[in-house]
Scaffold this motif. Structure first.
Motif, mmCIF file in Angstrom:
data_model
loop_
_atom_site.group_PDB
_atom_site.id
_atom_site.type_symbol
_atom_site.label_atom_id
_atom_site.label_comp_id
_atom_site.label_asym_id
_atom_site.label_seq_id
_atom_site.Cartn_x
_atom_site.Cartn_y
_atom_site.Cartn_z
ATOM 1 N N VAL A 241 0.855 -1.178 0.000
ATOM 2 C CA VAL A 241 0.000 0.000 0.000
ATOM 3 C C VAL A 241 0.895 1.233 0.000
ATOM 4 C CG1 VAL A 241 -0.179 -0.015 2.519
ATOM 5 C CG2 VAL A 241 -1.910 1.170 1.181
ATOM 6 N N ARG A 242 0.506 2.276 -0.733
ATOM 7 C CA ARG A 242 1.359 3.456 -0.899
ATOM 8 C C ARG A 242 0.614 4.734 -0.533
ATOM 9 N NH1 ARG A 242 4.444 2.232 -6.713
ATOM 10 N NH2 ARG A 242 5.840 0.602 -5.889
ATOM 11 N N LEU A 243 1.368 5.676 0.012
ATOM 12 C CA LEU A 243 0.847 6.990 0.371
ATOM 13 C C LEU A 243 1.809 8.049 -0.130
ATOM 14 C CD1 LEU A 243 -1.140 8.821 2.080
ATOM 15 C CD2 LEU A 243 0.551 8.592 3.913
ATOM 16 N N LYS A 244 1.264 9.106 -0.765
ATOM 17 C CA LYS A 244 2.065 10.242 -1.222
ATOM 18 C C LYS A 244 1.628 11.486 -0.442
ATOM 19 C CE LYS A 244 2.769 10.873 -5.634
ATOM 20 N NZ LYS A 244 2.531 11.285 -7.055
ATOM 21 N N VAL A 245 2.621 12.181 0.132
ATOM 22 C CA VAL A 245 2.360 13.411 0.878
ATOM 23 C C VAL A 245 3.053 14.545 0.137
ATOM 24 C CG1 VAL A 245 2.573 14.605 3.083
ATOM 25 C CG2 VAL A 245 2.279 12.122 3.044
ATOM 26 N N THR A 246 2.275 15.560 -0.255
ATOM 27 C CA THR A 246 2.810 16.670 -1.047
ATOM 28 C C THR A 246 2.720 17.963 -0.255
ATOM 29 O OG1 THR A 246 2.113 15.600 -3.091
ATOM 30 C CG2 THR A 246 2.632 17.950 -3.214
ATOM 31 N N ASN A 247 3.827 18.702 -0.240
ATOM 32 C CA ASN A 247 3.867 20.023 0.381
ATOM 33 C C ASN A 247 3.792 21.055 -0.743
ATOM 34 O OD1 ASN A 247 4.541 22.437 1.682
ATOM 35 N ND2 ASN A 247 6.008 21.441 3.054
ATOM 36 N N PRO A 248 2.773 21.938 -0.750
ATOM 37 C CA PRO A 248 2.647 22.899 -1.852
ATOM 38 C C PRO A 248 3.782 23.897 -1.907
ATOM 39 C CG PRO A 248 1.091 23.396 -0.095
ATOM 40 C CD PRO A 248 1.692 22.065 0.237
ATOM 41 N N GLY A 249 4.569 23.996 -0.840
ATOM 42 C CA GLY A 249 5.746 24.863 -0.875
ATOM 43 C C GLY A 249 5.584 26.116 -0.056
ATOM 44 N N GLY A 250 6.732 26.637 0.375
ATOM 45 C CA GLY A 250 6.725 27.902 1.083
ATOM 46 C C GLY A 250 6.879 27.786 2.579
ATOM 47 N N VAL A 251 6.496 26.659 3.167
ATOM 48 C CA VAL A 251 6.571 26.482 4.619
ATOM 49 C C VAL A 251 7.234 25.138 4.914
ATOM 50 C CG1 VAL A 251 5.278 26.318 6.769
ATOM 51 C CG2 VAL A 251 4.486 27.849 4.951
ATOM 52 N N TRP A 252 8.209 25.159 5.826
ATOM 53 C CA TRP A 252 8.855 23.910 6.232
ATOM 54 C C TRP A 252 7.871 23.079 7.045
ATOM 55 C CZ3 TRP A 252 13.257 21.455 5.032
ATOM 56 C CH2 TRP A 252 14.224 22.175 4.327
ATOM 57 N N PHE A 253 7.882 21.788 6.784
ATOM 58 C CA PHE A 253 7.009 20.878 7.519
ATOM 59 C C PHE A 253 7.831 19.685 7.974
ATOM 60 C CE2 PHE A 253 3.924 17.417 7.889
ATOM 61 C CZ PHE A 253 2.987 18.012 8.721
ATOM 62 N N ASN A 254 7.700 19.335 9.240
ATOM 63 C CA ASN A 254 8.426 18.203 9.793
ATOM 64 C C ASN A 254 7.459 17.052 10.003
ATOM 65 O OD1 ASN A 254 10.534 16.741 10.693
ATOM 66 N ND2 ASN A 254 10.858 17.861 12.579
ATOM 67 N N LEU A 255 7.570 16.042 9.172
ATOM 68 C CA LEU A 255 6.662 14.904 9.203
ATOM 69 C C LEU A 255 7.311 13.762 9.959
ATOM 70 C CD1 LEU A 255 3.944 13.808 7.969
ATOM 71 C CD2 LEU A 255 5.365 12.824 6.175
ATOM 72 N N GLY A 256 6.648 13.312 11.022
ATOM 73 C CA GLY A 256 7.184 12.178 11.773
ATOM 74 C C GLY A 256 7.115 10.894 10.966
ATOM 75 N N GLU A 257 7.734 9.825 11.493
ATOM 76 C CA GLU A 257 7.706 8.529 10.811
ATOM 77 C C GLU A 257 6.252 8.050 10.707
ATOM 78 O OE1 GLU A 257 10.152 6.794 9.579
ATOM 79 O OE2 GLU A 257 12.003 7.595 10.470
ATOM 80 N N PRO A 258 5.719 7.872 9.480
ATOM 81 C CA PRO A 258 4.325 7.420 9.343
ATOM 82 C C PRO A 258 4.154 5.981 9.833
ATOM 83 C CG PRO A 258 5.176 8.356 7.294
ATOM 84 C CD PRO A 258 6.343 8.119 8.191
ATOM 85 N N MET A 259 2.916 5.602 10.047
ATOM 86 C CA MET A 259 2.610 4.217 10.402
ATOM 87 C C MET A 259 1.217 3.883 9.896
ATOM 88 S SD MET A 259 1.928 4.540 14.494
ATOM 89 C CE MET A 259 3.446 5.447 14.703
ATOM 90 N N ILE A 260 0.900 2.587 9.956
ATOM 91 C CA ILE A 260 -0.381 2.099 9.452
ATOM 92 C C ILE A 260 -1.047 1.242 10.520
ATOM 93 C CG2 ILE A 260 -1.455 0.500 7.823
ATOM 94 C CD1 ILE A 260 0.391 1.417 5.710
ATOM 95 N N SER A 261 -2.354 1.388 10.663
ATOM 96 C CA SER A 261 -3.149 0.435 11.435
ATOM 97 C C SER A 261 -4.219 -0.126 10.504
ATOM 98 C CB SER A 261 -3.786 1.095 12.660
ATOM 99 O OG SER A 261 -4.662 2.137 12.272
ATOM 100 N N ALA A 262 -4.593 -1.376 10.735
ATOM 101 C CA ALA A 262 -5.539 -2.010 9.818
ATOM 102 C C ALA A 262 -6.288 -3.131 10.531
ATOM 103 C CB ALA A 262 -4.817 -2.563 8.588
ATOM 104 N N ARG A 263 -7.505 -3.378 10.057
ATOM 105 C CA ARG A 263 -8.316 -4.519 10.470
ATOM 106 C C ARG A 263 -8.905 -5.157 9.216
ATOM 107 N NH1 ARG A 263 -10.257 -4.395 15.965
ATOM 108 N NH2 ARG A 263 -9.483 -2.559 17.086
ATOM 109 N N GLY A 264 -9.058 -6.469 9.260
ATOM 110 C CA GLY A 264 -9.645 -7.127 8.115
ATOM 111 C C GLY A 264 -9.576 -8.633 8.210
ATOM 112 N N LYS A 265 -9.662 -9.272 7.048
ATOM 113 C CA LYS A 265 -9.616 -10.722 6.944
ATOM 114 C C LYS A 265 -8.476 -11.116 6.020
ATOM 115 C CE LYS A 265 -13.519 -11.402 9.242
ATOM 116 N NZ LYS A 265 -13.583 -12.139 10.524
ATOM 117 N N VAL A 266 -7.920 -12.287 6.262
ATOM 118 C CA VAL A 266 -6.849 -12.800 5.410
ATOM 119 C C VAL A 266 -7.406 -13.907 4.533
ATOM 120 C CG1 VAL A 266 -5.068 -12.206 7.072
ATOM 121 C CG2 VAL A 266 -6.120 -14.456 7.173
#
Length: 827
Positions: free
Chosen positions: A801-826
């Motif tokens: 699974v993939r996620l793209k995070v885009t900063n439109p520019g002009g302001v510094w942003f500090n993004l912490g280490e992302p993570m995922i939680s999920a529920r479902g069936k295998v």
């Protein structure tokens, strides 16, 4: 005034003479150990030397480097030693690496040494020394393989096999470096194998690989290495010496097969003939088919701890694969999914080279400065107690003043004050000297700190042992080690200052350490000052002597299960820890089991390093109750800093849950020659915990256990720091791989910790990849989460699974280490 008429005065004088004589007879520094006696004059010998450093003159900076020195002798027999001087860049001190050498007349002989590749000059000079004479020398330049590159070691009878991998570019700027090896060049040291991300065996006689070499390979795989083995018509030779534990299949002859499924996997057509000869195999337990059918798999993958075992049923150097233009696409996909992303932090750092800024953190081969302080953290190094000094001073004042006066007045001998006062001064000065000397001690003291990693299913344990030697007197000290491990001297803080021609003027300072290897290893500190400490690090793999077994399963709020200590050691103050939780397990003796209930609390990044390090170190804050307790807690904290801190070597990066404890027994014995001593031991023994995310058919992944890897950075400013990722423009793309491929999901949430006052301060744009549509689709960022609901089409057939995070520019942003939680069936 005859002395016989004043026996008391005579007694005072005798006492003064004895005290002065005894004080003057203090410890005399032992003579330093001399060098080798000069042998016969061999200056006329005709020696020629060639230096071959690294792997074809290249290696990864900050890793261990093998250096082969070839000596050709056209004169009479010659004996001596081959030495390499390693310069400490910051201070100018030198470490001499040496091996005994005997070269017969008319012969050529090769000698192998291992040094840390930490010299920014990238130059290696070897010398042949006999006695005090230098008979020959040679110099070679090292080329550093960028840390961002993926390094592939190829063992094949074809000297050009897989050379096309060098044309692959990963994530815009990352290159692939191909190094061809012969079995004899494969190191027995797992630390040397750290130069490689992937090893490929194809049409090579593996019977020429020794058991020690295989052991190093297995330990290397356990810490996120990848081994790929090719089958086909020449599989018998390739598999002949391969241990069964490193082969994910059982091979039974060959058969013709259609290889076009490999083209489908790579996304490139295979024009022309697609038939080839493949190995018929039977899958072992735990093996996954990447390409092919159950009855005829073409590519399979199995995990050993943190690494991968890949098996190709076909020979990679024969038709039709050798003639197929899609092989680069095939390997590009494999490198991206099985190799380059094996370590989250390492891969993230590698990707950022495609941006204008490199990662801000650096990897340290020798550990953090905390280790040096921990080695010095001994009772003998403490300052005297202020209370004791104050009491001694008070007694001194009372004796030399009131007590002396009243005694002399009682004896009516106040004129004796000219004798008694100097006598008291001398006695107290001598007592202070004795107190200080006895406090420091006459014994050599060794402090041994070790980090031991036990990987599940791996028979060897990777150990890094830091040894500090405390000198009670000025002389040379020699330490003996069993075998021939990798050894490096640590910064010589207590060594004599460099000469004026040393580092300050760009030259080389004195040799402070000599490391000699052979059937055994000696580390000699050439000139240690009185009451000083010098230290070194030992890196090797040892028999694991058991394992720390964990049986854990996920729940709504964390992990539950049990941990069993199957080592021969008692694990003192054992614990289980993740980035977001810590639980004490108490003392675990051999064979004992402890229940686990680990609560996970998702929190933002920490400005002081990785959250896991913070979780552990918060438990060891000194309470100030006593010097002994404070000292021990600080030693533990400093050792954990070396294992989990920002400047670590990266061996624990992907281990989201770690179980471990403290051992007060020798792990790597270091013995100081010809000198009695005291030994202190402390080791952190840890293991990645084994976690099941499935209960029946239910899949549950709580926060903090699944971290996406940064796979692409399209930014002019992106940088990796202890808090996560900082960027002011462009986009960062993350990818996570589910531990088990889900059949359906009832919930899929990305959590984006932010260390800069919440995501509302910057209008971030978030998108997820729809594998069915093959396009990015918008996803709403709410507070700090991207809730994707059921996530239909957002999980690939192989669980990505993939996620793209885009900063439109002009302001510094500090993004912490992302993570995922999920529920479902295998499935």
């Amino acid at each position: 005034m005859p002395l016989r008429r004043h026996p008391g005065l005579a007694l005072w004088i005798v006492l003064i003479v004895l005290v002065l004589s005894w004080s003057a007879a203090g410890p005399v520094a032992a003579a330093g150990q001399g060098g080798q006696p000069a042998g016969t004059d061999q200056s006329a010998t005709n020696l020629k030397m060639t230096v071959i450093p690294g792997f074809g003159g290249q290696a990864k900076f900050g890793r261990w480097v093998p250096v082969e020195v070839v000596v050709t002798n056209t004169g009479p027999d010659v004996s001596g030693r081959v030495v390499i001087d390693h310069l400490e860049a910051n201070s100018g001190y030198r470490t001499e690496y040496a091996v005994d050498a005997v070269v017969a007349s008319g012969s050529k002989k090769a000698f192998l040494l291992h040094i840390p590749f930490t010299d920014l000059q990238h130059a290696i000079e070897a010398r042949f020394i006999s006695g005090a004479d230098e008979l020959a020398s040679a110099r070679a330049q090292m080329e550093a393989i960028p840390a961002t590159d993926v390094t592939v070691g190829v063992l094949s009878d074809d000297p050009a096999a897989l050379n096309y991998l060098g044309a692959i570019t990963l994530d815009q700027k990352r290159r692939v470096t191909v190094v061809h090896l012969q079995p004899a060049q494969l190191s027995r040291h797992v630390g040397v194998l750290d130069n490689f991300d992937l090893l490929v065996l194809d049409n090579v006689d593996t019977q020429a690989i020794s058991q020690d070499q295989w052991g190093a390979i297995e330990a290397w795989i356990g810490v996120r290495g990848t081994l790929a083995v090719a089958g086909g018509p020449n599989a018998r030779k390739t598999l002949a010496g391969l241990p069964a534990a490193l082969l994910p299949v059982e091979v039974d002859g060959t058969a013709p097969a259609d290889l076009s499924p490999l083209a489908v996997y790579a996304g490139k057509t295979m024009p022309g003939a697609t038939a080839g000869t493949v190995s018929k195999v039977k899958l072992k337990t735990g093996t996954t088919i990447e390409v092919g059918r159950t009855d005829l798999p073409l590519l399979v993958d199995a995990r050993i701890a943190g690494g991968h075992l890949l098996f190709f049923s076909a020979d990679l150097t024969l038709a039709p694969l050798a003639d197929w233009g899609g092989t680069t696409a095939l390997w590009t996909k494999l490198l991206a999914t099985k190799v380059a992303s094996a370590s989250t932090t390492a891969a993230s750092a590698q990707v950022l080279i495609s941006s204008k800024m490199a990662p801000s953190g650096s990897v340290s081969l020798l550990g953090t400065p905390s280790v040096a302080y921990a080695l010095r953290n001994l009772p003998v190094m403490d300052l005297p107690s202020m209370r004791l000094l104050g009491a001694l001073l008070l007694i001194y004042v009372l004796i030399i003043g009131p007590l002396n006066y009243f005694i002399l007045r009682r004896l009516d001998r106040r004129d004796w004050a000219w004798v008694t006062i100097p006598l008291v001064v001398v006695l107290f000065a001598g007592s202070a000297y004795v107190f200080a000397f006895k406090g420091k001690g006459r014994d050599v003291i060794t402090n041994n700190l070790a980090i031991v990693r036990l990987d599940p299913g791996v028979p060897t344990a990777r150990t890094q042992t830091y040894v500090g030697v405390f000198a009670p007197s000025r002389r040379a000290y020699r330490v003996s080690l069993a075998g021939d491990p990798l050894v490096a001297a640590l910064s010589a803080f207590d060594a004599p200052p460099p000469v004026s021609s040393g580092a300050a003027s760009g030259g080389a300072g004195p040799i402070t350490t000599r490391i000699s290897t052979g059937s055994s290893t000696t580390v000699e500190f050439t000139d240690m000052r009185m009451w000083s400490m010098q230290s070194f690090m030992v890196d090797r793999a040892v028999p694991s002597q058991g394992a720390i077994e964990s049986n854990l399963r996920t729940g709504p709020n964390g992990l539950t299960g049990s941990v069993t200590n199957k080592t021969p050691f008692t694990l003192k103050d054992a614990f289980i820890v993740s980035d977001f939780g810590y639980t004490s397990l108490g003392d675990l003796g051999p064979g004992q089991t402890a229940p686990v209930d680990l609560k996970l609390t998702a929190v933002g990044g920490s400005a002081y390093g990785r959250p896991m390090l913070t979780q552990i170190m918060n438990q060891y804050n000194p309470k100030g109750t006593s010097t002994t307790v404070d000292r021990e807690l600080n030693r533990r904290r400093m050792l954990l800093e070396a294992a989990f801190g920002w400047e670590r070597e990266g061996r624990w990066d992907d281990d989201r849950v770690v179980v471990g404890g403290w051992v007060y027994q020798p792990i790597d014995q270091a013995t100081v020659a010809d000198k009695p001593g005291q030994d202190y031991y402390l080791a952190f023994v840890g293991s990645p915990a084994q976690v099941s995310f499935v209960d029946g058919k239910d899949l549950l992944i709580p926060d903090g256990l699944l971290r996406p890897t940064l796979i692409e950075a399209k930014s002019n400013t992106a940088a990796h720091n202890p808090d996560g990722y900082a960027f002011s423009d462009g986009s960062l793309t993350f990818e996570a791989v589910f531990p088990v491929v889900p059949r359906q999901l009832s919930s899929l949430i990305f959590w984006l910790p932010n260390a800069q006052n919440g995501p509302g301060t910057v209008a971030l744009k978030t998108e997820v990849y729809d594998w069915a549509k093959k396009a990015w689709v918008a996803a709403r960022l709410d507070t700090s989460t991207v809730d994707l609901g059921e996530g239909k089409g957002l999980v690939s057939p192989d669980g990505r699974v993939r996620l793209k995070v885009t900063n439109p520019g002009g302001v510094w942003f500090n993004l912490g280490e992302p993570m995922i939680s999920a529920r479902g069936k295998v499935k």
